[in-house]
Write a protein that holds these residues in place. Structure first.
Motif, PDB file in Angstrom:
ATOM      1  N   ALA A 143       0.816  -1.207   0.000  1.00  0.00           N
ATOM      2  CA  ALA A 143       0.000   0.000   0.000  1.00  0.00           C
ATOM      3  C   ALA A 143       0.852   1.260   0.000  1.00  0.00           C
ATOM      4  CB  ALA A 143      -0.934   0.004   1.213  1.00  0.00           C
ATOM      5  N   ARG A 144       2.053   1.175   0.581  1.00  0.00           N
ATOM      6  CA  ARG A 144       2.918   2.348   0.672  1.00  0.00           C
ATOM      7  C   ARG A 144       3.956   2.389  -0.446  1.00  0.00           C
ATOM      8  NH1 ARG A 144       0.791   1.515   5.421  1.00  0.00           N
ATOM      9  NH2 ARG A 144       0.674   3.158   6.990  1.00  0.00           N
ATOM     10  N   LEU A 145       4.498   1.237  -0.795  1.00  0.00           N
ATOM     11  CA  LEU A 145       5.544   1.177  -1.812  1.00  0.00           C
ATOM     12  C   LEU A 145       4.930   0.652  -3.096  1.00  0.00           C
ATOM     13  CD1 LEU A 145       8.362  -0.310   0.453  1.00  0.00           C
ATOM     14  CD2 LEU A 145       7.935   2.091  -0.086  1.00  0.00           C
ATOM     15  N   THR A 146       4.229   1.540  -3.800  1.00  0.00           N
ATOM     16  CA  THR A 146       3.477   1.127  -4.973  1.00  0.00           C
ATOM     17  C   THR A 146       4.383   1.007  -6.190  1.00  0.00           C
ATOM     18  OG1 THR A 146       2.937   3.419  -5.507  1.00  0.00           O
ATOM     19  CG2 THR A 146       1.379   2.218  -4.127  1.00  0.00           C
ATOM     20  N   GLY A 147       3.962   0.166  -7.117  1.00  0.00           N
ATOM     21  CA  GLY A 147       4.710   0.012  -8.364  1.00  0.00           C
ATOM     22  C   GLY A 147       4.827  -1.448  -8.743  1.00  0.00           C
ATOM     23  N   ARG A 148       4.795  -1.707 -10.045  1.00  0.00           N
ATOM     24  CA  ARG A 148       4.884  -3.080 -10.547  1.00  0.00           C
ATOM     25  C   ARG A 148       6.219  -3.361 -11.227  1.00  0.00           C
ATOM     26  NH1 ARG A 148      -0.316  -5.305 -10.672  1.00  0.00           N
ATOM     27  NH2 ARG A 148      -1.510  -4.240  -9.066  1.00  0.00           N
ATOM     28  N   SER A 149       7.127  -2.394 -11.234  1.00  0.00           N
ATOM     29  CA  SER A 149       8.426  -2.609 -11.866  1.00  0.00           C
ATOM     30  C   SER A 149       9.223  -3.641 -11.082  1.00  0.00           C
ATOM     31  CB  SER A 149       9.205  -1.297 -11.930  1.00  0.00           C
ATOM     32  OG  SER A 149       9.423  -0.797 -10.629  1.00  0.00           O
ATOM     33  N   THR A 150      10.210  -4.225 -11.749  1.00  0.00           N
ATOM     34  CA  THR A 150      11.033  -5.258 -11.113  1.00  0.00           C
ATOM     35  C   THR A 150      11.735  -4.728  -9.868  1.00  0.00           C
ATOM     36  OG1 THR A 150      11.385  -6.331 -13.254  1.00  0.00           O
ATOM     37  CG2 THR A 150      12.915  -6.886 -11.480  1.00  0.00           C
ATOM     38  N   VAL A 151      12.253  -3.491  -9.969  1.00  0.00           N
ATOM     39  CA  VAL A 151      12.989  -2.955  -8.814  1.00  0.00           C
ATOM     40  C   VAL A 151      12.067  -2.736  -7.621  1.00  0.00           C
ATOM     41  CG1 VAL A 151      14.870  -1.909 -10.108  1.00  0.00           C
ATOM     42  CG2 VAL A 151      12.776  -0.600  -9.745  1.00  0.00           C
ATOM     43  N   VAL A 159      11.861  -5.391   2.028  1.00  0.00           N
ATOM     44  CA  VAL A 159      11.233  -4.753   3.190  1.00  0.00           C
ATOM     45  C   VAL A 159      10.403  -5.766   3.969  1.00  0.00           C
ATOM     46  CG1 VAL A 159       9.519  -3.036   3.906  1.00  0.00           C
ATOM     47  CG2 VAL A 159      11.254  -2.439   2.208  1.00  0.00           C
ATOM     48  N   ARG A 160       9.662  -6.592   3.240  1.00  0.00           N
ATOM     49  CA  ARG A 160       8.811  -7.590   3.902  1.00  0.00           C
ATOM     50  C   ARG A 160       9.652  -8.604   4.677  1.00  0.00           C
ATOM     51  NH1 ARG A 160       6.066  -8.555  -0.320  1.00  0.00           N
ATOM     52  NH2 ARG A 160       4.411  -7.062   0.118  1.00  0.00           N
ATOM     53  N   ALA A 161      10.821  -8.936   4.140  1.00  0.00           N
ATOM     54  CA  ALA A 161      11.670  -9.940   4.787  1.00  0.00           C
ATOM     55  C   ALA A 161      12.253  -9.438   6.102  1.00  0.00           C
ATOM     56  CB  ALA A 161      12.793 -10.351   3.840  1.00  0.00           C
ATOM     57  N   ILE A 162      12.530  -8.139   6.192  1.00  0.00           N
ATOM     58  CA  ILE A 162      13.205  -7.622   7.391  1.00  0.00           C
ATOM     59  C   ILE A 162      12.271  -6.902   8.345  1.00  0.00           C
ATOM     60  CG2 ILE A 162      15.396  -7.405   6.195  1.00  0.00           C
ATOM     61  CD1 ILE A 162      14.920  -4.443   5.946  1.00  0.00           C
ATOM     62  N   ALA A 163      11.024  -6.631   7.904  1.00  0.00           N
ATOM     63  CA  ALA A 163      10.115  -5.838   8.747  1.00  0.00           C
ATOM     64  C   ALA A 163       9.849  -6.514  10.089  1.00  0.00           C
ATOM     65  CB  ALA A 163       8.803  -5.590   8.016  1.00  0.00           C
ATOM     66  N   ALA A 164       9.698  -7.824  10.082  1.00  0.00           N
ATOM     67  CA  ALA A 164       9.335  -8.535  11.310  1.00  0.00           C
ATOM     68  C   ALA A 164      10.500  -8.711  12.264  1.00  0.00           C
ATOM     69  CB  ALA A 164       8.749  -9.900  10.960  1.00  0.00           C
ATOM     70  N   GLY A 178      11.637   8.446  -1.484  1.00  0.00           N
ATOM     71  CA  GLY A 178      10.706   7.809  -0.550  1.00  0.00           C
ATOM     72  C   GLY A 178      11.361   7.158   0.647  1.00  0.00           C
ATOM     73  N   LYS A 179      12.396   7.779   1.182  1.00  0.00           N
ATOM     74  CA  LYS A 179      13.100   7.172   2.328  1.00  0.00           C
ATOM     75  C   LYS A 179      12.204   7.130   3.559  1.00  0.00           C
ATOM     76  CE  LYS A 179      16.656  10.001   1.776  1.00  0.00           C
ATOM     77  NZ  LYS A 179      16.398  10.537   0.408  1.00  0.00           N
ATOM     78  N   GLU A 180      11.490   8.224   3.837  1.00  0.00           N
ATOM     79  CA  GLU A 180      10.597   8.216   5.003  1.00  0.00           C
ATOM     80  C   GLU A 180       9.433   7.254   4.790  1.00  0.00           C
ATOM     81  OE1 GLU A 180       7.708  11.107   7.696  1.00  0.00           O
ATOM     82  OE2 GLU A 180       9.027  12.014   6.199  1.00  0.00           O
ATOM     83  N   VAL A 181       8.892   7.220   3.585  1.00  0.00           N
ATOM     84  CA  VAL A 181       7.789   6.291   3.281  1.00  0.00           C
ATOM     85  C   VAL A 181       8.229   4.848   3.532  1.00  0.00           C
ATOM     86  CG1 VAL A 181       6.321   5.382   1.439  1.00  0.00           C
ATOM     87  CG2 VAL A 181       6.693   7.836   1.632  1.00  0.00           C
ATOM     88  N   THR A 182       9.446   4.520   3.118  1.00  0.00           N
ATOM     89  CA  THR A 182       9.965   3.171   3.320  1.00  0.00           C
ATOM     90  C   THR A 182      10.153   2.878   4.805  1.00  0.00           C
ATOM     91  OG1 THR A 182      11.115   3.298   1.191  1.00  0.00           O
ATOM     92  CG2 THR A 182      11.830   1.577   2.712  1.00  0.00           C
ATOM     93  N   ALA A 183      10.665   3.865   5.548  1.00  0.00           N
ATOM     94  CA  ALA A 183      10.853   3.676   6.985  1.00  0.00           C
ATOM     95  C   ALA A 183       9.511   3.447   7.679  1.00  0.00           C
ATOM     96  CB  ALA A 183      11.558   4.897   7.582  1.00  0.00           C
ATOM     97  N   ARG A 312      18.592   0.185  -0.705  1.00  0.00           N
ATOM     98  CA  ARG A 312      18.889   1.251  -1.665  1.00  0.00           C
ATOM     99  C   ARG A 312      17.635   1.507  -2.506  1.00  0.00           C
ATOM    100  NH1 ARG A 312      24.222   2.109  -1.140  1.00  0.00           N
ATOM    101  NH2 ARG A 312      25.513   0.360  -0.389  1.00  0.00           N
ATOM    102  N   LEU A 313      17.146   2.742  -2.461  1.00  0.00           N
ATOM    103  CA  LEU A 313      15.912   3.087  -3.168  1.00  0.00           C
ATOM    104  C   LEU A 313      16.215   3.535  -4.595  1.00  0.00           C
ATOM    105  CD1 LEU A 313      13.906   5.004  -0.427  1.00  0.00           C
ATOM    106  CD2 LEU A 313      13.995   2.563  -0.919  1.00  0.00           C
ATOM    107  N   PRO A 314      15.443   3.054  -5.555  1.00  0.00           N
ATOM    108  CA  PRO A 314      15.695   3.414  -6.956  1.00  0.00           C
ATOM    109  C   PRO A 314      15.185   4.812  -7.285  1.00  0.00           C
ATOM    110  CG  PRO A 314      13.765   2.013  -6.818  1.00  0.00           C
ATOM    111  CD  PRO A 314      14.322   2.103  -5.416  1.00  0.00           C
ATOM    112  N   ASP A 315      15.882   5.493  -8.171  1.00  0.00           N
ATOM    113  CA  ASP A 315      15.360   6.732  -8.735  1.00  0.00           C
ATOM    114  C   ASP A 315      14.133   6.400  -9.584  1.00  0.00           C
ATOM    115  OD1 ASP A 315      17.480   7.983  -7.581  1.00  0.00           O
ATOM    116  OD2 ASP A 315      18.553   8.420  -9.441  1.00  0.00           O
TER     117      ASP A 315
END
Length: 448
Positions: A143-151, A159-164, A178-183, A312-315
């Motif tokens: 819901a927060r990190l939207t996009g269907r691209s490979t990256v 993110v899902r692997a380390i969130a827990a 989107g550094k804050e969005v990712t955090a 590392r967040l993609p441009d």
């Protein structure tokens, strides 16, 4: 389950006490704060509650608090408490996203009834979001990190692997990626989700107060310290500390931060007693900290402590096929925030948006989406220039073709007939190009 909570902010003690009593008598849960930043730390996109704040306060006032809360969640109900001369200001604030306002002096019954209506709205909003996530199969990270691209798919998996886990994380990316969005996504998907998320902008902290802000102080620790105060690290107990723009932190403070992370404890200024910390640290930087460390600008031992996991967040340039869908998503958010109907986005706009460069990344794209939602002229500017990357001409042309097809599919809701007619292609040619670029019709039939 976290109970529905009213966050009440007023710098006057007697008004906080009166409000707390009135709301408690109505069997409502309330948390009172004398300053805005304490309440803001509790606000999250899925927070089950509302905000009631006075407009006139020292430091961060009620209008700025409202603006920051609505940045986190455009649908978060904010009730403003106004003085007699602030009514016109409050009316304007409702146009800017406030749920309602109450004029001083107010009857306790008016406060309670307004709060109950706002809580009903919040409850419905959260129920609808939960239903959409269930139906659409999207979790809090998607819901927060939207996009269907490979990256972006790989980013969500990471993110899902380390969130827990409780692993400390370093997020690196250019401005606006989107550094804050990712955090916040990491926090909301973690077991600490119902605890505070404390955002600390290291570049904005005054140099002479940074230690007091982070670690707290005892009464009398320095001139003007009339009473003891929690630092931001203590305030985050049980939750997450987000150290934004950590590259701006001075070397002496870096040393103290290293000690806090290593020992999971802080010592307030003026005290000798360490205080245990139960927090997760997430740091973010727009610089490459390994290079900064090599130049002697950032402590290598602190870097090794922070980058247990590095994201590392993609441009936006690296995920150009996401631009049309992301722009559509941001326009919808902006329309909700400004209480406007969501406008239709012509295919020509999506094509133009997809074709141009966005050096400011998602932040710049969001600003364009805001202007479009407000009905303002959208200055698209020149298309992205070819020949400025390490890709060959053929690869750049292919990327451009992929972004145009993605834009057309987004504009037509995944309808192949409307898409190939708009692009002047045959159905067979469109299908072959979609296969070539790895585009799936299903990715464009459920706009996020």
């Amino acid at each position: 389950m976290t109970p529905e909570t009213i966050l009440f902010v007023d710098d006057e003690d007697h008004l906080r006490m009166a409000a707390e009593q009135s709301l408690h008598l109505a069997d409502l849960t309330v948390a009172c704060f004398p300053e805005a930043t304490q309440a803001l730390a509790r606000v999250a996109r899925d927070f089950p509650g509302i905000l009631v704040t006075d407009i006139r306060m020292p430091g961060v006032d009620g209008l700025e608090l409202m603006a920051r809360a609505l940045e986190i969640d455009p649908e978060f109900p904010v009730i403003l408490v106004t003085g007699h001369g602030d009514v016109e200001l409050a009316v304007q604030s409702m146009r800017d996203g406030a749920y309602d306002f109450i004029e001083k002096p107010y009857e306790p019954s008016r406060l309670v009834s307004t709060v109950l209506r706002a809580l009903d709205k919040r409850r419905l909003t959260l129920e609808n979001r939960a239903l959409r996530r269930k139906v659409g199969g999207r979790d809090v990270i998607e819901a927060r990190l939207t996009g269907r691209s490979t990256v972006m798919v790989k980013l969500r998996e990471q993110v899902r692997a380390i969130a827990a886990t409780d692993a400390d994380v370093l997020i690196q990316g250019a401005t606006g990626t989107g550094k804050e969005v990712t955090a916040r996504a990491l926090h909301r998907a973690s077991p600490r989700a119902d605890k505070p998320f404390v955002h600390i902008n290291c570049a904005a902290l005054p140099a002479d107060l940074i230690e007091s802000e982070l670690f707290g102080h005892e009464a009398g620790a320095f001139p003007g310290a009339l009473r003891a105060r929690f630092g931001k690290f203590e305030h985050a107990r049980g939750g997450t500390v987000f150290l934004d723009e950590i590259e701006c932190m001075s070397q002496p403070v870096q040393a103290k931060l290293l000690h806090a992370i290593q020992n999971r404890s802080v010592t307030r200024l003026g005290s000798n007693d360490p205080i245990t910390l139960d927090v997760r640290f997430i740091a973010a930087s727009k610089q490459d900290l390994e290079q900064a460390s090599a130049r002697g600008e950032f402590r290598p031992d602190l870097l090794y402590r922070l980058n247990v996991v590095t994201i590392r967040l993609p441009d936006l340039e690296e995920r150009r096929e996401d631009i049309p869908r992301l722009f559509t998503h941001l326009v919808g958010e902006a329309a909700a925030r400004y209480k406007r109907p969501t406008p239709d986005i012509p295919g020509a706009i999506l094509t133009a948006v997809s074709a141009r460069a966005w050096p400011g990344n998602v932040r710049e794209l969001r600003n364009a989406a805001d202007r479009f939602a407000l009905g303002l002229d959208l200055d698209i500017g020149a298309p992205a220039a070819l020949g400025v990357t390490n890709l060959t001409l053929a690869e750049q042309v292919a990327d451009h073709e992929k972004s145009l097809i993605s834009a057309a599919l987004t504009a037509h809701g995944g309808s192949l007939k409307d898409t190939y007619e708009a692009l002047g292609l045959s159905r067979k040619a469109l299908y072959e190009k979609m296969q070539k670029h790895g585009l799936s019709r299903g990715a464009f039939t459920d706009t996020e």
